[in-house]
Design a protein around this motif. Structure first.
Motif, PDB file in Angstrom:
ATOM      1  N   LEU A   8     -46.230 -36.473   0.164  1.00  0.00           N
ATOM      2  CA  LEU A   8     -46.895 -35.177   0.358  1.00  0.00           C
ATOM      3  C   LEU A   8     -46.559 -34.157  -0.742  1.00  0.00           C
ATOM      4  CD1 LEU A   8     -46.337 -34.819   4.189  1.00  0.00           C
ATOM      5  CD2 LEU A   8     -48.540 -35.121   3.046  1.00  0.00           C
ATOM      6  N   LEU A   9     -45.621 -34.526  -1.614  1.00  0.00           N
ATOM      7  CA  LEU A   9     -45.143 -33.537  -2.578  1.00  0.00           C
ATOM      8  C   LEU A   9     -45.909 -33.619  -3.891  1.00  0.00           C
ATOM      9  CD1 LEU A   9     -41.306 -33.934  -2.060  1.00  0.00           C
ATOM     10  CD2 LEU A   9     -42.854 -32.258  -1.069  1.00  0.00           C
ATOM     11  N   PRO A  10     -45.904 -32.505  -4.629  1.00  0.00           N
ATOM     12  CA  PRO A  10     -46.474 -32.569  -5.984  1.00  0.00           C
ATOM     13  C   PRO A  10     -45.531 -33.366  -6.895  1.00  0.00           C
ATOM     14  CG  PRO A  10     -45.519 -30.403  -5.568  1.00  0.00           C
ATOM     15  CD  PRO A  10     -45.423 -31.162  -4.282  1.00  0.00           C
ATOM     16  N   GLU A  68     -38.970 -33.094 -12.961  1.00  0.00           N
ATOM     17  CA  GLU A  68     -37.581 -33.506 -13.203  1.00  0.00           C
ATOM     18  C   GLU A  68     -37.219 -34.758 -12.389  1.00  0.00           C
ATOM     19  OE1 GLU A  68     -34.728 -30.384 -13.149  1.00  0.00           O
ATOM     20  OE2 GLU A  68     -35.967 -29.071 -14.406  1.00  0.00           O
ATOM     21  N   LYS A  88     -39.635 -41.373   7.116  1.00  0.00           N
ATOM     22  CA  LYS A  88     -39.801 -39.920   6.969  1.00  0.00           C
ATOM     23  C   LYS A  88     -39.620 -39.491   5.506  1.00  0.00           C
ATOM     24  CE  LYS A  88     -40.383 -37.417  10.094  1.00  0.00           C
ATOM     25  NZ  LYS A  88     -41.715 -37.061  10.703  1.00  0.00           N
ATOM     26  N   ASP A  92     -42.926 -34.333  -9.580  1.00  0.00           N
ATOM     27  CA  ASP A  92     -41.769 -33.552  -9.996  1.00  0.00           C
ATOM     28  C   ASP A  92     -41.506 -33.742 -11.487  1.00  0.00           C
ATOM     29  OD1 ASP A  92     -39.443 -32.189 -10.264  1.00  0.00           O
ATOM     30  OD2 ASP A  92     -38.217 -33.548  -9.052  1.00  0.00           O
ATOM     31  N   SER A 149     -36.412 -36.975   1.090  1.00  0.00           N
ATOM     32  CA  SER A 149     -35.156 -37.463   1.667  1.00  0.00           C
ATOM     33  C   SER A 149     -35.072 -37.104   3.145  1.00  0.00           C
ATOM     34  CB  SER A 149     -33.970 -36.876   0.921  1.00  0.00           C
ATOM     35  OG  SER A 149     -33.820 -35.521   1.256  1.00  0.00           O
ATOM     36  N   PHE A 150     -34.202 -37.800   3.852  1.00  0.00           N
ATOM     37  CA  PHE A 150     -34.021 -37.569   5.283  1.00  0.00           C
ATOM     38  C   PHE A 150     -32.604 -38.004   5.657  1.00  0.00           C
ATOM     39  CE2 PHE A 150     -34.414 -38.046   9.828  1.00  0.00           C
ATOM     40  CZ  PHE A 150     -35.373 -37.102  10.187  1.00  0.00           C
ATOM     41  N   SER A 151     -31.912 -37.169   6.451  1.00  0.00           N
ATOM     42  CA  SER A 151     -30.544 -37.515   6.880  1.00  0.00           C
ATOM     43  C   SER A 151     -30.462 -37.604   8.394  1.00  0.00           C
ATOM     44  CB  SER A 151     -29.548 -36.437   6.464  1.00  0.00           C
ATOM     45  OG  SER A 151     -29.698 -36.115   5.140  1.00  0.00           O
TER      46      SER A 151
END
Ligand SMILES: [Zn+2]
Lengths: 429, 479
Positions: free
Chosen positions: A84-86, A90, A77, A88, A60-62
């Motif tokens: 890039l994340l593993p 959940e 972004k 999830d 996420s990006f704000s």
């Protein structure tokens, strides 16, 4: 902005793009020493948050730059982060149209307050307080707000509301008393009643008498109940934490945790304590549900993920609001039924002491009065308490009329009478 | 001419007594992990310009996220109209302490850009720490919280100052929770948050500390309960950072002392009649405020009212000797200058007096931590921050901690549980009878100090060497 967002969602970068917009238009006037001499500000806070899911992960990006380029940049972004994340365990896909259709939207009525009205309320207050020989500090603020949620499932929901408040502490040379009025637009504000009540209690608070801390029967004002109860719920109501043994409710499954009369629930479209019918982060519909009823935990708080896993409706990790069902007894009635005790107007600096037994500490503040034979007879020095909230819920003997409040969350909370409230030390004022 | 100078000139033409404008770009990456999953990543860019106006004796503040001159003028007009309204209620003359004109730049010293490495790098480190923690016996939860923050500001005022600052901040935390023996206990590793670059995060040893906190969380579950009664406490630097924040940092904010914060954060017992004569602590107790401290969270070169960051004694040899002072209130103490500790969180926030970097000076006599323990017959050694609460005058305080050990005959023995201690703040500092020397000095700090209305979160560094306190009332948190 809507057209930019719609354009982005027409060709979403993945099958999971959620764009939320929050707009708060705050005018906050702060005062002390009977004059507007602190933060006196207008701010328009508009923020867009983009959430992008990719193969079971979410980024996420704000930003508060609402230009098309900036929102597109936010999408990039968020997408980049997701990649890039593993994975999830959940992960939850965006809210569907069918889910969003369950939102019970409502249109609260509120008008715009002119600057003349706002500063006028304060000038009247300063005049009356000065006349009474009292000092004052506090703030008056109005915040019209709008939440919007869009996603690539075709969801587009929006809700506008308004939160206005006047909080005023009146001071003598050696004591203080605080009261607040929470409202949509102050149409329901009666300055004479509000100020005269504050003046009466501030005068009564003068010259606090020394008193030693012991267990007392207390009438807790709505603010005091709200401060302690919401902190307790915040620490303990998460359903996953309860199941994993990390909540005070973990070892109390199915057990009696409160007296029968206590009913704590959520009602998203409550007349005075409503903010939004959906979760502003993702558009999840807020639902009405019972939290504590018939002496037991009725339902904990479920995230969308955990609700889906357990096959129950999602409530959100923090629900729309907290309503503690009141009666029609005014607080004076509760006081009149106490022979020897204390009236606690509000608490301060409440912190967890023991998670698994729901023990909290904190101080009394801005109005601690002795009750003798059903009447307030004068103030006493402030106390520290170390109190189990389970004991408080069990030892509540009378419940008064609800009042709208807003600190941690939107709430409607009554005063209550509690026996054996555990004060453990005193302070110097 | 740049926009800021132009808007300042515009306001000069409106006959304001003082005005400043602050372009403020706030960039932040927050990563939260739960066990071996990323619970959330919040990235945000929030930018805009805040304009503060003093008209006669009234203040107004307005802000805009738009960059064009039209929007800035609109915000300036709004701030002016608010100031005029406030002036109508004014009860006294606003006097601003003089400050030299500064045309300057300041930046945190960094080797590596915080946002240079991709988010995946930091996530991998935190997930690995989570895996290590979860390998601990009886551990049921691992968590982490990481913040990378960069704030760039441009400041201009009607006195000709033009200041640019660029501040980078890192806050890393990992936590372990164990369940055993009918108890649930947590333990954390919170290395000092620092104004620094990515290199600081890279240099931290998460692996060893993850193993340690997992084992200590479990050990805590089997600890014996403390006894209720007065005893000796030895407190570690991280723990002391919280006690000093609450019982020295906040009470010495002059705006609080003078009643301006009454409605929210409260007031202070450390009233101005006590300046230079009140015994705040024992003679060993020296508190230094230092916003020039390299890497300090409040070290920003110049504050948000254009005042240069400074260093001063808040408490000297046990006596109250200073306050955090802004330009408006300096004259109330007959001070010629504010001390550069007025800050705002984002562009839309009004700068207010904040706690500076504040630390307990190390003991002057050679004394190692080990010697301090060996010199203590009986007592409790506390590490880390736990439950904390203090009244609004900053007198009655109660603290827990993150981990507790029994001291017996000069040795740290087994762990204790359910420890909270309660004291009146100045009496607590008066009971300080030993402070270890500078060899065991450590920093800690906060980025979430709440104050103001609307509420703002500020950051500041604290620090100490382990110190000893006699005859402190300890209570068993539950029976
Ligand atoms: Zn603080």
């Amino acid at each position: 902005m809507n057209s930019t967002i719609e354009k982005i969602l027409k060709k979403p970068v993945t099958d999971h793009v959620v764009i939320t917009c929050e707009k708060f238009e705050t005018h906050s006037i702060r005062f002390s020493n009977n004059s507007v001499n602190r933060e006196n500000l207008c701010k328009l806070a508009e923020e867009v948050r983009v959430e992008v899911g990719y193969d079971g992960r979410t980024g996420s990006f704000s930003t508060n730059d609402l230009s098309e380029d900036s929102i597109k940049h936010a999408v990039e972004k968020a997408y980049e982060a997701a990649k890039l994340l593993p994975k999830d365990s959940e992960y939850m896909p965006p809210v569907t149209e069918a889910e969003a259709a369950k939102i019970k939207n409502f249109k609260p009525a509120f008008g715009k307050m002119s600057e003349g009205r706002k500063y006028g309320i304060l000038r009247d207050a300063f005049r009356e307080l000065k006349k009474a020989g009292l000092n004052s500090a506090g703030s008056l603020s109005t915040t019209p707000l709008t939440f919007e949620v869009y996603n690539n499932n075709g969801v587009h929901i929006s809700h506008s509301n308004c939160v206005s408040s006047l909080t005023l502490t009146a001071m003598t040379e050696n004591s203080s008393f605080r009261e607040s009025h929470i409202s949509k637009d102050f149409a329901d504000y009666d300055g004479e009643v509000f100020i005269s009540n504050i003046i009466k209690h501030a005068q009564l608070s003068r010259n606090p008498a020394p008193l030693e801390p012991v267990k007392f029967t207390v009438v807790l004002g709505p603010s005091a109940v709200e401060e302690l109860l919401l902190m307790f719920l915040w620490y303990n109501m998460d359903a996953k934490a309860i199941d994993e043994g990390r909540s005070a409710f973990s070892k109390r499954a199915g057990k009696r945790i409160a007296t029968e009369a206590i009913h704590i629930y959520s009602k998203p479209d409550h007349a005075t304590a409503s903010l939004s019918p959906f979760c502003p982060n993702d558009g999840m519909p807020f639902i009405g549900f019972d939290m504590i009823k018939n002496g037991k935990l009725a339902r904990a708080w479920y995230s969308r993920f955990y609700a889906a896993k357990k096959g129950v409706p999602a409530t959100g990790r923090f629900p729309a609001n907290i309503i503690f069902k009141g009666t029609n007894k005014p607080v004076d009635k509760l006081i009149s039924n106490v022979g020897n005790g204390l009236y606690v107007n509000s608490f301060w600096y409440i912190r967890l002491v023991d998670l698994m037994d729901g023990i909290f500490t904190g101080m009394t503040r801005d109005g601690l009065f002795r009750i003798k034979d059903g009447k307030l007879t004068g103030s006493v020095n402030n106390f520290r308490f170390n109190q189990s909230v389970f004991d408080m819920l069990r030892d509540t003997t009378e419940i008064g009329k609800e009042k709208a409040l807003f600190s941690m969350a939107c709430a409607s909370i009554p005063p209550i009478t509690v026996k054996d409230f555990n004060f453990t030390s005193k302070t110097e004022f | 001419m740049d926009n800021l100078s132009e808007i300042i000139n515009y306001l000069k033409g409106k006959k304001v007594r003082f005005a400043d404008a602050r372009e403020h770009l706030f960039r932040e990456r927050q990563i939260m992990t739960e066990d071996t999953r990323v619970e959330g990543i919040n990235e945000q860019n929030v930018s805009g310009t805040g304009i503060k106006v003093l008209y006669e004796n009234g203040w107004g503040y307005a802000s805009t996220s738009a960059k064009g001159m039209d929007s800035l003028k609109k915000a300036a007009d709004k701030a002016l109209s608010l100031a005029r309204n406030a002036d109508k209620t004014a009860t006294g003359k606003v006097e601003l302490a003089a400050e030299p004109k500064h045309v300057a730049k300041f930046a945190t010293k960094t080797k590596e850009d915080l946002f240079g490495p991709g988010v995946g790098d930091a996530v991998a480190v935190l997930i690995e720490a989570g895996e290590t923690i979860l390998k601990g016996k009886d551990v049921i939860k691992a968590g982490s919280y990481l913040v990378f923050r960069n704030v760039k500001k441009k400041y201009a005022n009607t006195e000709g100052s033009l200041i640019e600052t660029d501040i980078s901040t890192v806050l890393p935390q990992i936590d372990a929770t164990a369940r055993a023996n009918g108890e649930v206990k947590s333990r954390h590793y919170w290395p000092a948050p620092m104004n620094a670059g990515y290199e600081y995060f890279r240099g931290l040893d998460f692996k060893t500390n993850a193993e340690r906190i997992a084992a200590q969380a479990r050990e805590h579950c089997f600890a014996k309960s403390c006894e209720t009664g007065a005893t000796t406490l030895i407190l570690d630097p991280e723990h002391l950072s919280l006690t000093m924040h609450e019982s020295v940092g906040h009470p010495t904010e002059l705006d609080r002392v003078l009643g301006y914060e009454e409605s929210c954060a409260g007031r202070s017992f450390a009233t101005t009649d006590k300046l230079n004569n009140f015994k705040y602590g024992s003679e060993l107790v020296n508190f230094i405020a230092d916003n020039t401290l390299e890497g300090g969270l409040a070290s920003c070169g110049y504050d948000d009212e254009g005042v240069e960051c400074q260093k001063w004694h808040m408490i000297k040899d046990g006596i109250l000797t200073g306050y955090g002072v802004n330009r408006e209130l300096a004259h109330k103490l007959k001070l010629k200058r504010a001390n550069g500790t007025t800050r705002a969180t984002k562009y839309c926030d009004v700068p207010i007096t904040r706690i500076p970097n504040l630390y307990l000076a190390p003991g002057k006599k050679p004394l190692s931590f080990e010697e301090l323990i060996a010199d203590t017959e009986d007592g409790i050694y506390i590490e880390g921050m736990g439950s904390f609460s203090i009244d609004q005058m900053r007198l009655n305080m109660q603290f827990g901690g993150d981990a507790f050990w029994e001291i017996k005959k000069g040795k740290i023995t087994g762990m204790l549980k359910n420890v909270v201690y309660n004291a009146i703040s100045y009496e607590f500092w008066r009971k300080c009878d030993a402070i270890a020397d500078k060899r065991s000095f450590k920093r800690a700090g906060f980025i979430t100090c709440g104050k103001g209305d609307p509420m703002q979160a500020a950051q500041m560094t604290h620090g100490a060497s382990p110190a000893r306190f006699r005859e402190i009332m300890v209570r068993r948190a539950k029976h």
